[in-house]
Design a protein around this motif. Structure first.
Motif, PDB file in Angstrom:
ATOM      1  N   SER A 229      43.910  53.605  41.525  1.00  0.00           N
ATOM      2  CA  SER A 229      44.776  54.453  41.191  1.00  0.00           C
ATOM      3  C   SER A 229      46.130  53.841  40.591  1.00  0.00           C
ATOM      4  CB  SER A 229      45.466  55.282  42.490  1.00  0.00           C
ATOM      5  OG  SER A 229      46.585  56.098  42.140  1.00  0.00           O
ATOM      6  N   ILE A 230      46.360  52.594  41.418  1.00  0.00           N
ATOM      7  CA  ILE A 230      47.440  51.536  40.976  1.00  0.00           C
ATOM      8  C   ILE A 230      47.172  50.795  39.730  1.00  0.00           C
ATOM      9  CG2 ILE A 230      48.634  49.689  41.733  1.00  0.00           C
ATOM     10  CD1 ILE A 230      48.297  50.497  44.795  1.00  0.00           C
ATOM     11  N   LEU A 231      46.402  50.193  39.621  1.00  0.00           N
ATOM     12  CA  LEU A 231      45.973  49.545  38.578  1.00  0.00           C
ATOM     13  C   LEU A 231      45.884  49.914  37.163  1.00  0.00           C
ATOM     14  CD1 LEU A 231      43.690  46.756  40.417  1.00  0.00           C
ATOM     15  CD2 LEU A 231      46.226  46.667  39.811  1.00  0.00           C
ATOM     16  N   ARG A 232      44.965  50.892  37.342  1.00  0.00           N
ATOM     17  CA  ARG A 232      44.383  51.904  35.844  1.00  0.00           C
ATOM     18  C   ARG A 232      45.743  52.316  35.387  1.00  0.00           C
ATOM     19  NH1 ARG A 232      38.297  53.263  35.696  1.00  0.00           N
ATOM     20  NH2 ARG A 232      38.411  52.444  33.381  1.00  0.00           N
ATOM     21  N   SER A 233      46.585  52.895  36.250  1.00  0.00           N
ATOM     22  CA  SER A 233      47.801  53.660  35.729  1.00  0.00           C
ATOM     23  C   SER A 233      48.630  52.635  35.376  1.00  0.00           C
ATOM     24  CB  SER A 233      48.457  54.343  36.571  1.00  0.00           C
ATOM     25  OG  SER A 233      48.768  53.813  37.824  1.00  0.00           O
ATOM     26  N   ALA A 234      48.829  51.529  35.663  1.00  0.00           N
ATOM     27  CA  ALA A 234      49.631  50.311  35.325  1.00  0.00           C
ATOM     28  C   ALA A 234      49.261  49.654  33.985  1.00  0.00           C
ATOM     29  CB  ALA A 234      49.975  49.389  36.515  1.00  0.00           C
ATOM     30  N   ARG A 235      47.890  49.610  33.945  1.00  0.00           N
ATOM     31  CA  ARG A 235      47.363  48.792  32.638  1.00  0.00           C
ATOM     32  C   ARG A 235      46.386  49.518  32.056  1.00  0.00           C
ATOM     33  NH1 ARG A 235      51.136  46.102  33.968  1.00  0.00           N
ATOM     34  NH2 ARG A 235      51.369  44.101  34.443  1.00  0.00           N
TER      35      ARG A 235
ATOM     36  N   ASP B 199      45.192  50.089  29.324  1.00  0.00           N
ATOM     37  CA  ASP B 199      44.559  49.187  28.078  1.00  0.00           C
ATOM     38  C   ASP B 199      43.528  48.378  28.579  1.00  0.00           C
ATOM     39  OD1 ASP B 199      46.802  47.891  28.783  1.00  0.00           O
ATOM     40  OD2 ASP B 199      46.811  46.618  26.965  1.00  0.00           O
ATOM     41  N   TYR B 200      43.492  47.829  30.022  1.00  0.00           N
ATOM     42  CA  TYR B 200      42.555  47.017  30.464  1.00  0.00           C
ATOM     43  C   TYR B 200      41.335  47.295  30.859  1.00  0.00           C
ATOM     44  CZ  TYR B 200      46.418  43.450  31.259  1.00  0.00           C
ATOM     45  OH  TYR B 200      47.456  42.524  30.952  1.00  0.00           O
ATOM     46  N   GLY B 201      40.004  46.948  31.029  1.00  0.00           N
ATOM     47  CA  GLY B 201      38.970  47.277  31.304  1.00  0.00           C
ATOM     48  C   GLY B 201      38.959  47.291  32.943  1.00  0.00           C
ATOM     49  N   TRP B 202      37.907  47.557  33.357  1.00  0.00           N
ATOM     50  CA  TRP B 202      37.603  47.913  34.792  1.00  0.00           C
ATOM     51  C   TRP B 202      36.258  47.604  35.148  1.00  0.00           C
ATOM     52  CZ3 TRP B 202      40.858  48.842  38.804  1.00  0.00           C
ATOM     53  CH2 TRP B 202      40.331  49.290  39.973  1.00  0.00           C
TER      54      TRP B 202
ATOM     55  N   SER C 112      34.178  46.962  38.868  1.00  0.00           N
ATOM     56  CA  SER C 112      34.364  46.967  40.521  1.00  0.00           C
ATOM     57  C   SER C 112      33.085  47.336  41.029  1.00  0.00           C
ATOM     58  CB  SER C 112      35.549  48.259  41.132  1.00  0.00           C
ATOM     59  OG  SER C 112      35.145  48.450  42.516  1.00  0.00           O
ATOM     60  N   GLU C 113      32.756  46.673  42.139  1.00  0.00           N
ATOM     61  CA  GLU C 113      31.498  46.987  42.915  1.00  0.00           C
ATOM     62  C   GLU C 113      31.316  48.359  43.202  1.00  0.00           C
ATOM     63  OE1 GLU C 113      28.831  45.143  46.436  1.00  0.00           O
ATOM     64  OE2 GLU C 113      30.896  44.517  46.604  1.00  0.00           O
ATOM     65  N   GLU C 114      32.219  48.885  43.657  1.00  0.00           N
ATOM     66  CA  GLU C 114      32.313  50.308  44.118  1.00  0.00           C
ATOM     67  C   GLU C 114      32.817  51.624  43.165  1.00  0.00           C
ATOM     68  OE1 GLU C 114      30.493  50.068  46.552  1.00  0.00           O
ATOM     69  OE2 GLU C 114      31.302  48.405  47.426  1.00  0.00           O
ATOM     70  N   THR C 115      32.546  51.096  41.789  1.00  0.00           N
ATOM     71  CA  THR C 115      32.759  52.079  40.602  1.00  0.00           C
ATOM     72  C   THR C 115      31.357  51.850  39.722  1.00  0.00           C
ATOM     73  OG1 THR C 115      35.141  51.625  40.630  1.00  0.00           O
ATOM     74  CG2 THR C 115      34.276  52.947  38.657  1.00  0.00           C
ATOM     75  N   GLU C 116      30.881  52.999  39.386  1.00  0.00           N
ATOM     76  CA  GLU C 116      29.780  52.958  38.331  1.00  0.00           C
ATOM     77  C   GLU C 116      30.220  52.162  37.132  1.00  0.00           C
ATOM     78  OE1 GLU C 116      26.674  55.861  36.049  1.00  0.00           O
ATOM     79  OE2 GLU C 116      28.197  56.790  37.483  1.00  0.00           O
ATOM     80  N   ASP C 117      29.416  51.239  36.822  1.00  0.00           N
ATOM     81  CA  ASP C 117      29.727  50.347  35.638  1.00  0.00           C
ATOM     82  C   ASP C 117      29.668  51.121  34.370  1.00  0.00           C
ATOM     83  OD1 ASP C 117      30.405  48.102  34.440  1.00  0.00           O
ATOM     84  OD2 ASP C 117      28.517  47.182  34.437  1.00  0.00           O
ATOM     85  N   SER C 118      30.520  50.863  33.613  1.00  0.00           N
ATOM     86  CA  SER C 118      30.541  51.220  32.096  1.00  0.00           C
ATOM     87  C   SER C 118      30.783  50.264  31.126  1.00  0.00           C
ATOM     88  CB  SER C 118      31.727  52.307  31.964  1.00  0.00           C
ATOM     89  OG  SER C 118      31.993  52.733  30.724  1.00  0.00           O
ATOM     90  N   GLY C 119      29.555  50.362  30.056  1.00  0.00           N
ATOM     91  CA  GLY C 119      29.833  49.523  28.946  1.00  0.00           C
ATOM     92  C   GLY C 119      31.212  49.443  28.315  1.00  0.00           C
ATOM     93  N   ASP C 120      31.881  50.290  28.391  1.00  0.00           N
ATOM     94  CA  ASP C 120      33.436  50.223  27.774  1.00  0.00           C
ATOM     95  C   ASP C 120      34.197  48.675  28.122  1.00  0.00           C
ATOM     96  OD1 ASP C 120      35.825  51.342  26.615  1.00  0.00           O
ATOM     97  OD2 ASP C 120      36.528  50.753  28.539  1.00  0.00           O
ATOM     98  N   ARG C 121      34.004  48.286  29.256  1.00  0.00           N
ATOM     99  CA  ARG C 121      34.560  47.142  29.678  1.00  0.00           C
ATOM    100  C   ARG C 121      34.173  46.100  28.877  1.00  0.00           C
ATOM    101  NH1 ARG C 121      30.819  43.754  32.149  1.00  0.00           N
ATOM    102  NH2 ARG C 121      28.950  44.554  32.868  1.00  0.00           N
TER     103      ARG C 121
ATOM    104  N   ASP D 185      39.100  42.867  26.030  1.00  0.00           N
ATOM    105  CA  ASP D 185      39.431  41.344  26.032  1.00  0.00           C
ATOM    106  C   ASP D 185      39.929  41.012  27.533  1.00  0.00           C
ATOM    107  OD1 ASP D 185      38.928  40.782  23.220  1.00  0.00           O
ATOM    108  OD2 ASP D 185      40.907  40.889  22.752  1.00  0.00           O
ATOM    109  N   THR D 186      40.571  42.114  28.056  1.00  0.00           N
ATOM    110  CA  THR D 186      41.310  41.998  29.358  1.00  0.00           C
ATOM    111  C   THR D 186      40.719  42.732  30.424  1.00  0.00           C
ATOM    112  OG1 THR D 186      43.197  40.901  28.291  1.00  0.00           O
ATOM    113  CG2 THR D 186      43.253  41.276  30.615  1.00  0.00           C
ATOM    114  N   LEU D 187      40.421  42.642  31.558  1.00  0.00           N
ATOM    115  CA  LEU D 187      40.219  43.463  32.591  1.00  0.00           C
ATOM    116  C   LEU D 187      40.307  43.229  33.898  1.00  0.00           C
ATOM    117  CD1 LEU D 187      36.117  43.657  33.235  1.00  0.00           C
ATOM    118  CD2 LEU D 187      37.343  41.716  32.359  1.00  0.00           C
TER     119      LEU D 187
END
Length: 269
Positions: A60-66, A68-71, A73-82, A86-88
Motif C-alpha cells: 500500500s505504501i510503496l506502490r502508491s508512492a512509486r 512506475d516501479y516494479g514489484w 515480494s515473497e508473499e505476492t504472486e509473481d508477475s512477468g511485468d517486473r 528498470d527499477t523495482l
C-alpha cells in the motif's frame, strides 16, 4: 552516478525505511499471538497472517508512492511485468518466519530498491530487536543511524562464521580449527547484516536463497566494506526470470577469498 540519481536513491531510502517501520509495527502486533499459519512450497515453508498483513502494508505504501516501479515480494504472486521495469521493489515482509512463529527475535522486514539488477537502497528492520539497518548506493551502511563496518580481524585469527554443520565438517582440518561456528541464525537477511556489522566474520549460504532474502542485505554488506558473491566471485543479479540463487559467500577481503578457496578445495576443484 549523477547527483539526480543520488537524490532519488536517498529519497527512496527514506521511503522504504518508513514503510519497513510501519510493516514491522504491524507484524509485531502478531508476534507471540499465535497467528494463523499456512504452508507453501509443498509444505516446506510456513507463511502466517503476519506475513500477509505486513506485505499489504508495504504494498500500500510503496506502490502508491512509486507507481512506475516494479514489484517482487515473497508473499505476492509473481508477475512477468517486473521484468520490463528498470527499477523495482524487492520485498520480504518477514524474513525468518519460522523464528517469528517460534517467538524468537531474529526476524526482520527486508525492503530493497533494485535498479538494473543491483540494489541502490536497502533496509532491514528487526522490530523485536529495535534495530534498523540501512544503506544507499554510494553511502555508508548504518545501524540505528550509526555507521557499521565489517570485521577487520587478520586472516590467521580465529573467525566466527554462520555456517551449516555439515558444510563445516567437510572442510580440511587446519581451516576447520580456525572457525568458530555460531548458532544458527534463522533469518538469512539478518545473518548477512551481522557480517556487515562485524558481529560475525562471514557466512556460507546454501543454494536456493531468493532475491527477497538477499537484495537489501547485499547492499548493506557492500556499503559496510564486505561482499556477497557466488563461488566464482561474482555478485548476484536481481530481477531475473529465475529469482533463486546458487551457493553464496558473504565476508570481507582476505576472509572472503579464503572461504571461496576452501569450498573449492572441499569439492576437489
Amino acid at each position: 552516478m549523477t547527483d539526480v540519481d543520488t537524490a532519488l536513491w536517498r529519497s527512496d531510502l527514506e521511503l522504504i525505511a518508513d514503510a519497513a517501520r510501519q510493516a514491522g509495527k504491524v507484524a509485531l502486533g502478531y508476534f507471540n499471538q499465535a497467528p494463523e499459519v499456512w504452508w507453501k512450497n509443498e509444505g516446506r515453508s510456513p507463511v502466517s497472517a503476519a506475513d500477509f498483513a505486513a506485505n499489504r502494508t508495504l504494498e500500500s505504501i510503496l506502490r502508491s508512492a512509486r507507481p512506475d516501479y516494479g514489484w517482487l515480494s515473497e508473499e505476492t504472486e509473481d508477475s512477468g511485468d517486473r521484468l520490463s521495469r528498470d527499477t523495482l521493489f524487492i520485498i520480504d515482509p518477514i524474513d525468518g518466519t519460522r523464528a517469528f512463529l517460534a517467538g524468537m527475535d531474529l526476524w526482520c522486514v527486508s525492503v530493497a530498491v533494485v535498479r538494473h539488477g543491483r540494489p541502490v537502497a536497502g533496509v532491514l528492520y528487526a522490530p523485536a530487536l529495535e534495530e534498523l539497518f540501512e544503506a544507499v548506493k554510494g553511502g555508508v551502511a548504518l545501524k540505528n543511524g550509526r555507521p557499521i563496518t565489517v570485521s577487520t580481524k587478520p586472516l590467521d585469527a580465529p573467525g566466527r562464521f554462520a555456517i551449516a554443520e555439515d558444510v563445516l565438517k567437510a572442510f580440511p582440518e587446519p581451516f576447520k580449527h580456525r572457525i568458530e561456528r555460531v548458532k544458527h541464525v534463522p533469518s538469512l537477511a539478518y545473518r548477512i547484516a551481522m557480517v556487515a556489522d562485524g558481529q560475525i566474520d562471514g557466512t556460507f549460504i546454501k543454494h536456493n536463497s531468493h532475491d527477497w532474502d538477499l537484495a537489501a542485505a547485499d547492499l548493506i554488506l557492500e556499503r559496510a566494506g564486505g561482499r556477497l558473491v557466488d563461488l566464482r566471485g561474482d555478485v548476484p543479479l536481481y530481477n531475473r526470470m529465475q529469482v533463486s540463487h546458487g551457493e553464496l559467500c558473504a565476508a570481507a577481503g582476505p576472509r572472503l577469498a579464503d572461504l571461496i578457496t576452501r569450498i573449492g578445495e572441499r569439492r576437489g576443484s
